[in-house]
Design a protein around this motif. Structure first.
Motif, short mmCIF file in Angstrom:
data_model
loop_
_atom_site.label_atom_id
_atom_site.label_comp_id
_atom_site.label_asym_id
_atom_site.label_seq_id
_atom_site.Cartn_x
_atom_site.Cartn_y
_atom_site.Cartn_z
N GLU A 67 60.72 48.44 3.68
CA GLU A 67 62.08 48.57 4.22
C GLU A 67 62.03 48.93 5.70
OE1 GLU A 67 65.33 50.62 1.80
OE2 GLU A 67 64.92 52.12 3.35
N VAL A 125 66.43 55.02 9.66
CA VAL A 125 67.83 54.84 9.25
C VAL A 125 68.71 54.53 10.46
CG1 VAL A 125 69.85 56.00 8.27
CG2 VAL A 125 67.61 56.26 7.19
N GLY A 153 67.95 51.09 11.77
CA GLY A 153 68.50 50.10 10.86
C GLY A 153 69.98 49.89 11.08
N GLN A 154 70.70 50.99 11.30
CA GLN A 154 72.13 50.90 11.58
C GLN A 154 72.40 50.12 12.86
OE1 GLN A 154 73.17 55.06 11.55
NE2 GLN A 154 73.52 55.10 9.34
N THR A 156 69.99 47.35 6.20
CA THR A 156 70.24 48.47 5.30
C THR A 156 68.94 49.17 4.94
OG1 THR A 156 70.10 47.02 3.36
CG2 THR A 156 72.29 47.38 4.32
N THR A 157 69.03 50.47 4.75
CA THR A 157 67.83 51.29 4.47
C THR A 157 68.12 52.25 3.32
OG1 THR A 157 68.56 52.84 6.18
CG2 THR A 157 66.96 51.13 6.84
N PRO A 158 68.40 51.76 2.14
CA PRO A 158 68.79 52.66 1.04
C PRO A 158 67.71 53.65 0.63
CG PRO A 158 68.43 50.41 0.25
CD PRO A 158 68.44 50.34 1.74
N THR A 202 67.20 56.28 3.44
CA THR A 202 68.41 57.11 3.47
C THR A 202 68.40 58.12 2.34
OG1 THR A 202 69.69 55.34 4.51
CG2 THR A 202 70.93 57.08 3.40
#
Length: 346
Positions: free
Chosen positions: A231, A305, A308-309, A314-316, A319
């Motif tokens: 990720e 995170v 990524g934003q 997305t970085t679930p 996060t």
């Protein structure tokens, strides 16, 4: 010119080194330099000065190193004025204290002092450069972890040589001592990003409450490590950020998730050549939680995170891991001892 004067003002021909901010890494590095008969002073908090003054420093590691330094073998200081005598300053404070240390360096250190950041994360050297314009500030990378075992003992649990940015003064040669090698490199930023990717496991180890070796040899934890790293690599790809493996250049970082997903028997064969891990080693973030301290989660998962934003990735997993660490920080009860499924939310 470095190496002009010793503590008593007499010429020594040896550069004076100050380790600024002696936690686990700082005390281990400072102790190794003192063991190597370097002219080194360790700038510590009063509580650490008292501990070392009473018990000295014991240096141990995964390879069998076990050496005790008497209290008078290690020069200690609690007053930042000691920075004024330094030719080389090794910054080893936590990331959150970088600004404060930069202010102390600005106030006390002479303009020609070489400043090396031996800190986790990507941004600390830049923070120092912004606060110390026109100074010689260099980024560094410490590949091994150190845990304070109590009683003045500092234990290095993993392998690797320290890397710093190339520059004047033969700093790496000065800092290299027996059992602790230092090398200079032209391009350190990709190495720092590679180290950040590997350090994402610090949080998983802290949440697991397992020794690093036990955690890494568990296929469930390795799959979670791989998913988290993959990720993060997607984020860095989107940001067009290059990475270099800080452990072995023979294995690119983007292949590491695939290696982590191998069956345990195959992983052992590959990993044995990548990294030596002590059976007792744990991450520095685990140590922070165990002592009720704030962690460096913002400089690790937090960076991924945020990046990524910025780039719409997305970085679930990162996060969720960051949120679990922040909850553990708030609880102040040490590691929550979670299972991989609890961390992933699966």
């Amino acid at each position: 010119m470095i190496g002009q004067a010793g503590q008593d003002g007499k010429a020594t021909g040896q550069p004076r080194i100050v380790v600024a901010g002696a936690g686990s890494i700082g005390c281990f590095v400072g102790g190794m330099l003192a063991r190597g008969v370097q002219d080194v002073t360790v700038l510590v908090r009063p509580y650490m000065a008292q501990e070392i003054s009473q018990q000295g420093i014991q240096l141990t590691d995964f390879s069998g190193l076990d050496e005790e330094l008497s209290p008078d073998a290690v020069s200690l200081a609690t007053d930042p004025e000691t920075l004024g005598a330094a030719d080389i300053i090794l910054v080893t404070v936590k990331s959150g204290a970088t600004g404060e240390m930069a202010a102390q360096i600005a106030s006390y250190a002479h303009k020609d002092a070489i400043i090396v950041s031996l800190q986790n994360g990507i941004q600390n050297a830049d923070t120092l450069r912004r606060a110390l314009p026109e100074r010689d500030v260099r980024a560094g990378m410490v590949p091994f972890n150190v845990v304070a075992m109590g009683g003045g003992r500092f234990h290095r649990g993993t392998s690797g040589d320290i890397l710093i940015e190339k520059g004047r003064g033969h700093v790496a040669r000065t800092l290299s001592v027996r059992d602790m090698a230092v090398h200079e490199v032209k391009e350190i930023v990709p190495i720092q990003w590679g180290k950040l990717l590997i350090n994402l496991n610090n949080a998983l180890n802290a949440l697991s409450d397992l020794p690093l070796r036990n955690q890494i040899m568990d296929a469930r934890w390795r799959r979670l490590m791989a998913d988290q790293m993959a990720e993060a690599i997607s984020v860095l790809d989107a940001a067009e950020i290059e990475t270099t493996n800080p452990v072995t250049t023979a294995i690119p970082m983007r292949l590491v998730p695939k290696i982590l997903r191998l069956p345990t028997w195959a992983f052992k064969a590959v990993a044995s050549a990548m990294l030596a891990i002590d059976p007792t080693a744990r991450s520095s973030m685990w140590e922070d939680l165990s002592k009720g301290r704030m962690t460096e989660i913002a400089e690790l998962q937090g960076v991924i995170v945020a990046l990524g934003q910025q780039h719409g990735v997305t970085t679930p997993i990162n996060t969720r891991v960051a949120a679990l660490i922040r909850q553990a920080e708030a609880d102040k009860a040490g590691s929550p001892a979670l299972q991989p499924e609890q961390v992933s939310g699966a």
